[in-house]
Scaffold this active site. Structure first.
Site, PDB file in Angstrom:
ATOM      1  N   THR A 113       0.877  -1.185   0.000  1.00 40.37           N
ATOM      2  CA  THR A 113       0.000   0.000   0.000  1.00 40.37           C
ATOM      3  C   THR A 113       0.903   1.221   0.000  1.00 40.37           C
ATOM      4  O   THR A 113       1.958   1.233   0.640  1.00 40.37           O
ATOM      5  CB  THR A 113      -0.881   0.056   1.275  1.00 40.37           C
ATOM      6  OG1 THR A 113      -0.048   0.286   2.423  1.00 40.37           O
ATOM      7  CG2 THR A 113      -1.654  -1.233   1.470  1.00 40.37           C
ATOM      8  N   HIS A 114       0.485   2.250  -0.762  1.00 43.07           N
ATOM      9  CA  HIS A 114       1.279   3.476  -0.829  1.00 43.07           C
ATOM     10  C   HIS A 114       0.335   4.674  -0.704  1.00 43.07           C
ATOM     11  O   HIS A 114      -0.702   4.700  -1.385  1.00 43.07           O
ATOM     12  CB  HIS A 114       2.063   3.536  -2.149  1.00 43.07           C
ATOM     13  CG  HIS A 114       2.938   4.735  -2.282  1.00 43.07           C
ATOM     14  ND1 HIS A 114       4.093   4.892  -1.545  1.00 43.07           N
ATOM     15  CD2 HIS A 114       2.807   5.856  -3.031  1.00 43.07           C
ATOM     16  CE1 HIS A 114       4.638   6.058  -1.846  1.00 43.07           C
ATOM     17  NE2 HIS A 114       3.893   6.672  -2.739  1.00 43.07           N
ATOM     18  N   GLY A 121      10.967  -2.760  -8.024  1.00 42.75           N
ATOM     19  CA  GLY A 121      11.233  -1.320  -8.052  1.00 42.75           C
ATOM     20  C   GLY A 121      10.747  -0.630  -6.791  1.00 42.75           C
ATOM     21  O   GLY A 121      10.321  -1.280  -5.834  1.00 42.75           O
TER      22      GLY A 121
HETATM   23  C1  GRF Z   1       0.920   4.108   5.373  1.00 45.94           C
HETATM   24  O1  GRF Z   1       0.312   5.256   4.824  1.00 45.94           O
HETATM   25  C2  GRF Z   1       1.755   3.394   4.343  1.00 45.94           C
HETATM   26  O2  GRF Z   1       1.207   3.396   3.054  1.00 45.94           O
HETATM   27  C3  GRF Z   1       2.997   4.235   4.380  1.00 45.94           C
HETATM   28  O3  GRF Z   1       3.220   4.501   5.747  1.00 45.94           O
HETATM   29  C4  GRF Z   1       1.970   4.470   6.411  1.00 45.94           C
HETATM   30  C5  GRF Z   1       2.053   3.422   7.487  1.00 45.94           C
HETATM   31  O4  GRF Z   1       1.157   3.760   8.478  1.00 45.94           O
HETATM   32  N1  GRF Z   1       4.122   3.542   3.784  1.00 45.94           N
HETATM   33  P1  GRF Z   1       0.900   2.705   9.686  1.00 45.94           P
HETATM   34  O5  GRF Z   1       2.265   2.240  10.162  1.00 45.94           O
HETATM   35  O6  GRF Z   1       0.085   1.593   9.131  1.00 45.94           O
HETATM   36  O7  GRF Z   1       0.155   3.519  10.705  1.00 45.94           O
END
Ligand code: GRF
Length: 193
Positions: free
Chosen positions: A107-108, A142
């Site tokens: 997830t990003h 990537g």
């Molecule tokens: C999320 O938005 C993820 O996509 C990004 O960092 C955040 C992590 O939040 N890489 P958490 O640790 O789940 O609260």
């Protein structure tokens, strides 16, 4: 469907998945939660939920290759159907991707391919976009690249800071991730109906 979740931070997105499983609305089995560093909120949340945890501490390894190998071995031990990166702040090696082809979900907090990398929210805000959002995708070797599974848009408000915007994105990110896992679970034979 067996999943291993990898975290580096507070694990609030992981918590949403744990809660959905506990509520019976998501038919996946979180077999383990792992981190690349000690004392993460994500591992604490998993332990509190009675989920097995592991830490493959990046700082414990003499070189990147040894860490890559240790992480892969630690994850493979659980024989997951899918591996989920939820706030995991490391780019895994091609060998990891090859071990889980189209089975490593990331997830990003931006609308890829815009604003990849560790500061997607800050970069989108700095650019001045009117909408950003989140992306759930199959990760390849990537940085935040690979086939996109789903995206959700989030409006940027004039008064937004990186924190307020990121929190609003995370609300959508959690819903998107749970949707994706639910869809994937339907394709894995042993998943509860
Ligand atoms: C999320 O938005 C993820 O996509 C990004 O960092 C955040 C992590 O939040 N890489 P958490 O640790 O789940 O609260």
């Amino acid at each position: 469907m067996r999943i291993v979740v990898l975290v580096s931070g507070t694990g609030s997105n992981l918590q949403a998945v744990i809660d959905a499983v506990a509520a019976g609305t998501l038919g996946v089995n979180i077999v383990a939660v792992g981190a690349d560093r000690p004392n993460t909120g994500g591992v604490e949340r998993a332990a509190a939920a009675g989920i097995e945890t592991f830490v493959v501490n990046f700082k414990d390894f003499a070189n990147r290759g040894d860490w890559d190998a240790a992480l892969l071995a630690a994850v493979e031990r659980y024989e997951p159907d899918y591996v989920v990166s939820s706030g995991f702040m490391r780019i895994v090696a091609p060998s990891f991707i090859n071990a889980f082809p189209r089975r490593y979900v990331n997830t990003h907090p931006a609308l890829l391919p815009s604003f990849p990398g560790a500061h997607g929210v800050r970069d989108a805000l700095a650019y001045g976009v009117k909408f950003t959002g989140c992306t759930v995708h199959f990760a390849d070797a990537g940085v935040d690249t690979g086939p996109i599974i789903t995206q959700r848009a989030v409006e940027v408000l004039p008064e937004d800071t990186e924190e307020t915007l990121h929190e609003r994105i995370k609300v959508q990110e959690r819903l998107a991730l749970i949707d994706v896992l639910d869809q994937l679970a339907a394709t894995v034979a042993d998943s509860p109906a």
